[in-house]
Write an enzyme that holds these catalytic residues in place. Structure first.
Site, PDB file in Angstrom:
ATOM      1  N   ALA A 129       0.849  -1.195   0.000  1.00 54.29           N
ATOM      2  CA  ALA A 129       0.000   0.000   0.000  1.00 54.29           C
ATOM      3  C   ALA A 129       0.878   1.236   0.000  1.00 54.29           C
ATOM      4  O   ALA A 129       2.050   1.177   0.349  1.00 54.29           O
ATOM      5  CB  ALA A 129      -0.892   0.027   1.248  1.00 54.29           C
TER       6      ALA A 129
ATOM      7  N   THR B 146      -6.033  -0.620   8.505  1.00 52.54           N
ATOM      8  CA  THR B 146      -5.658   0.346   9.536  1.00 52.54           C
ATOM      9  C   THR B 146      -6.877   0.786  10.343  1.00 52.54           C
ATOM     10  O   THR B 146      -8.012   0.751   9.850  1.00 52.54           O
ATOM     11  CB  THR B 146      -5.034   1.590   8.854  1.00 52.54           C
ATOM     12  N   ASP B 147      -6.626   1.240  11.572  1.00 55.90           N
ATOM     13  CA  ASP B 147      -7.718   1.788  12.392  1.00 55.90           C
ATOM     14  C   ASP B 147      -8.189   3.144  11.865  1.00 55.90           C
ATOM     15  O   ASP B 147      -9.240   3.637  12.269  1.00 55.90           O
ATOM     16  CB  ASP B 147      -7.286   1.917  13.867  1.00 55.90           C
ATOM     17  N   GLU B 148      -7.410   3.747  10.939  1.00 53.74           N
ATOM     18  CA  GLU B 148      -7.757   5.091  10.473  1.00 53.74           C
ATOM     19  C   GLU B 148      -9.055   5.111   9.664  1.00 53.74           C
ATOM     20  O   GLU B 148      -9.669   6.153   9.488  1.00 53.74           O
ATOM     21  CB  GLU B 148      -6.587   5.701   9.682  1.00 53.74           C
TER      22      GLU B 148
ATOM     23  N   TYR C 294      -5.555   8.876   2.458  1.00 48.52           N
ATOM     24  CA  TYR C 294      -5.011   7.550   2.812  1.00 48.52           C
ATOM     25  C   TYR C 294      -6.095   6.663   3.405  1.00 48.52           C
ATOM     26  O   TYR C 294      -6.332   5.540   2.936  1.00 48.52           O
ATOM     27  CB  TYR C 294      -3.841   7.706   3.801  1.00 48.52           C
TER      28      TYR C 294
ATOM     29  N   LYS D 231      -7.856   3.195   1.991  1.00 44.03           N
ATOM     30  CA  LYS D 231      -7.830   1.933   2.750  1.00 44.03           C
ATOM     31  C   LYS D 231      -9.263   1.461   3.029  1.00 44.03           C
ATOM     32  O   LYS D 231      -9.565   0.275   2.920  1.00 44.03           O
ATOM     33  CB  LYS D 231      -7.050   2.093   4.063  1.00 44.03           C
TER      34      LYS D 231
ATOM     35  N   LYS E 102       7.522   8.687   9.054  1.00 39.93           N
ATOM     36  CA  LYS E 102       6.547   8.558  10.141  1.00 39.93           C
ATOM     37  C   LYS E 102       7.155   9.130  11.414  1.00 39.93           C
ATOM     38  O   LYS E 102       8.388   9.222  11.545  1.00 39.93           O
ATOM     39  CB  LYS E 102       6.160   7.093  10.334  1.00 39.93           C
TER      40      LYS E 102
ATOM     41  N   ASN F 281       0.844  13.024  21.280  1.00 39.77           N
ATOM     42  CA  ASN F 281       2.122  13.142  20.574  1.00 39.77           C
ATOM     43  C   ASN F 281       3.193  13.818  21.427  1.00 39.77           C
ATOM     44  O   ASN F 281       4.319  13.341  21.515  1.00 39.77           O
ATOM     45  CB  ASN F 281       1.944  13.944  19.274  1.00 39.77           C
TER      46      ASN F 281
END
Ligand code: NAD
Ligand code: TYD
Length: 354
Positions: A88, A135-137, A160, A164, A199, A259
């Site tokens: 991907a 992905t959880d996104e 993105y 997905k 990332k 973050n």
């Protein structure tokens, strides 16, 4: 299933997570033949698999999942029992500057692969498995409370995650419409060795090492749920062998960090590892313009995977993070190779202001 001779196609096996999955399968299942199909985009790197490249049960093929002729040839030649599909485009910031590349690989590439699997497996479905890694996104963004479960409605918000989500829908559609045997997992943010330094964690490790500013998007209070990549690979192994057909499994380490809090820990461990004065790396923190459409919080409820398949994370975040930092510091050549050339152009364009 795991004691029989099997041939498995792993796509995207030269990337970050894929290389950990390939390594695990090669080492754990000598009786499996693993074919790794990877286009070797900027994110694919055969250095990631140096230690296993000569294994007798491993074959690497350079190619594109959009190339149906090549896929047909490979299915014909190797008579795959399973596909573990990781290939991907994977970085949200790149999806903002070039959404079409994400539609091509993540959507069209996945559908091309589904078509070939459907054709070759017709009438033999009971012995096959198409495992799609997601992905959880796809679930969108959370407020302060709550967790993503397998029932959370899809609400993708970046190019993105939209691509997905679309690929996940196609995988389910091929199950319902054509009876393709599929399973899907949706995992939270991974960290660990061999991750391309676009990332957050490897980018910041590299910048701290070179005393460069640490570009924190927005107010730095965005939350992610971090999982060590080796634990993700172990979950993939379990789901591949024991997951129920047609099901979805969420994977996450119950390890939420804002973050800025994560960045503070990262700075402090880096100071220790580099023998610098405590607090010196924190001085590199620089708040920059936020990412457009930035999802506020992701967090996974992994109860189904834990209860049904007995999976749990094997390391604490502090152990995993220190091991990851040590790996990047000890593998200077790997880091230097991937941050030369095109990476410099990418960095200049993405981080104009710092
Ligand atoms: P990555 O960007 O490190 O690797 C992707 C790999 O796919 C590369 O080796 C690349 O060369 C290959 N590839 C790209 N386009 C291709 C194409 N058209 N044909 C063949 N190969 C192609 O990505 P990653 O972080 O290892 O992610 C792997 C998978 O896991 C992706 O599907 C991603 O959506 C998913 N995922 C990632 C995370 C994460 O935190 N990184 C979390 C959950 C799910
Ligand atoms: P990233 O590693 O890109 O993963 P994702 O966007 O898929 O979750 O980013 C993790 C978090 O870190 C996210 O909230 C965006 C933030 N971030 C920064 O603040 N600065 C950066 O330079 C990067 C790459 C990410």
């Amino acid at each position: 299933m795991d004691t029989k001779q099997r041939s498995i196609l792993i796509t995207g096996g030269a990337g970050f997570i894929g290389s950990h999955v390939v390594r695990l399968f090669i080492k754990k299942y000598a009786q499996y033949h693993i074919v790794n199909l990877d286009k070797l985009t900027y994110a694919g790197n055969l250095e990631n698999l140096k230690d296993i490249e000569k294994a007798p049960n491993y074959t690497f093929v350079k190619g594109d999942i959009l190339d149906a002729d090549l896929l047909n040839e490979l299915f014909e030649k190797y008579n795959f029992h399973g596909v573990i599909h990781l290939a991907a485009e994977s970085h949200v910031d790149r999806s903002i500057s070039n959404p079409l590349a994400f539609v091509e690989t993540n959507v069209l590439g996945t559908v091309t692969l589904l078509n070939v699997a459907k054709t070759h497996w017709k009438g033999k479905e009971e012995d096959k498995l198409f495992y799609h890694i997601s992905t959880d996104e796809v679930y969108g963004t959370l407020g302060e409370e709550g967790l993503f479960t397998e029932e959370t409605p899809y609400d993708p918000r970046s190019p993105y995650s939209s691509a997905k989500a679309s690929s996940d829908h196609f995988v389910r559609a091929y199950h319902h419409t054509f009876g393709l045997p599929v399973v899907i997992s949706n995992c939270s943010n991974n960290y660990g060795s061999h991750q391309f330094p676009e990332k957050l964690i490897p980018l910041f490790i590299n910048n701290i090492k070179h005393n460069k500013p640490l570009p924190v998007y927005g107010d730095g209070k965005y939350t992610r749920d971090w999982l060590w990549v080796v634990d993700h690979a172990a979950a993939i192994d379990l789901i591949y062998h024991k997951g129920r057909l047609g099901e979805t499994y969420n994977i996450g380490g119950r390890n939420e960090w804002k973050n800025i809090d994560l960045i503070h820990v990262l700075c402090d461990v880096m100071d220790e590892e580099l023998g610098r004065e405590q607090g010196s790396s924190r001085n590199l923190i620089t708040y920059v313009t936020d990412r457009p459409g930035h999802d506020r919080r992701y967090a996974i409820d992994a109860t189904k995977l834990e209860n049904e398949l007995g999976w749990k994370a094997s390391v604490t975040f502090r152990e995993g993070l220190r091991g990851t930092i040590t790996w990047y510091l000890q593998n200077e050549e790997w880091l230097n190779n991937v941050t030369s050339g095109n990476y410099q152009d990418y960095y200049r364009k993405q981080y104009r202001s710092v």
